[in-house]
Design a protein around this motif. Sequence first.
Motif, PDB file in Angstrom:
ATOM      1  N   ALA A 104       3.066  10.094  -9.841  1.00 14.37           N
ATOM      2  CA  ALA A 104       2.317  10.403 -10.952  1.00 14.37           C
ATOM      3  C   ALA A 104       1.668  11.635 -10.762  1.00 14.37           C
ATOM      4  N   LEU A 105       1.124  12.121  -9.911  1.00 14.51           N
ATOM      5  CA  LEU A 105       0.526  13.550  -9.743  1.00 14.51           C
ATOM      6  C   LEU A 105       1.719  14.564  -9.794  1.00 14.51           C
ATOM      7  N   LEU A 139       0.950  -1.227   0.038  1.00 12.35           N
ATOM      8  CA  LEU A 139       0.143  -0.026  -0.053  1.00 12.35           C
ATOM      9  C   LEU A 139       0.882   1.310   0.084  1.00 12.35           C
ATOM     10  N   ASN A 140       1.947   1.246   0.744  1.00 12.40           N
ATOM     11  CA  ASN A 140       2.758   2.606   0.821  1.00 12.40           C
ATOM     12  C   ASN A 140       3.541   2.735  -0.694  1.00 12.40           C
ATOM     13  N   ALA A 141       3.918   1.521  -1.175  1.00 14.52           N
ATOM     14  CA  ALA A 141       4.437   1.617  -2.256  1.00 14.52           C
ATOM     15  C   ALA A 141       3.433   2.270  -3.597  1.00 14.52           C
ATOM     16  N   LEU A 142       2.162   1.853  -3.330  1.00 12.59           N
ATOM     17  CA  LEU A 142       1.294   2.593  -4.397  1.00 12.59           C
ATOM     18  C   LEU A 142       1.133   3.832  -4.018  1.00 12.59           C
ATOM     19  N   ASP A 143       0.946   4.289  -2.747  1.00 10.85           N
ATOM     20  CA  ASP A 143       0.841   5.797  -2.485  1.00 10.85           C
ATOM     21  C   ASP A 143       1.910   6.566  -3.155  1.00 10.85           C
ATOM     22  N   GLU A 144       3.202   6.002  -2.895  1.00  5.73           N
ATOM     23  CA  GLU A 144       4.454   6.661  -3.701  1.00  5.73           C
ATOM     24  C   GLU A 144       4.325   6.676  -5.205  1.00  5.73           C
ATOM     25  N   ILE A 149       3.893  18.627 -13.777  1.00  7.68           N
ATOM     26  CA  ILE A 149       4.945  19.034 -14.488  1.00  7.68           C
ATOM     27  C   ILE A 149       4.796  19.220 -16.179  1.00  7.68           C
ATOM     28  N   ILE A 150       3.792  18.271 -16.330  1.00  2.00           N
ATOM     29  CA  ILE A 150       3.440  18.295 -17.907  1.00  2.00           C
ATOM     30  C   ILE A 150       2.441  19.396 -18.043  1.00  2.00           C
TER      31      ILE A 150
END
Length: 144
Positions: free
Chosen positions: A49-50, A39-44, A55-56
């Motif tokens: 991605a945000l 879950l922590n990896a998914l949050d990172e 930036i884009i």
Amino acid sequence: MVYGTKAMMPMEFEHKTLRTTIALDMTMSAAQQERLLQLNALDEIRKLALQHKEIIQNQCMKWHDRYIKEKTFKLGDWVLLYDSSYKDNLGKSQTHWLGPYEVIETFSNGAVRLSIIDLIKFKLLVNGHRLRLYHEPLSKDEFL
């Protein structure tokens, strides 16, 4: 129950740790820790991605704003109004600009209130991006 599938406890639909412990022969606490790490990896990944999206978007805004020309109109200026009905028609002999109109009022959001230069004062509110300054034609005396 569905024929051919393993029976699951109702709790396993919400918390998949029991299935993980059975499959990997882990203790309950180790399975919970593994799930928390996932879950922590998914949050990172979501945060990255945000950040990448921001930036884009900023790059796209800078690229788009680079081609926008700032137009300022003063009271009493004469302007021509772009006729958007000719947007798709590329006729050579047809004019795409209407007017001239007189600027009565300008707003902070770029809108401009126009008046037709005739005997009848008709007020018209348009977007400033559809306008361009009208320069009065020179007379023969001014030309020579």
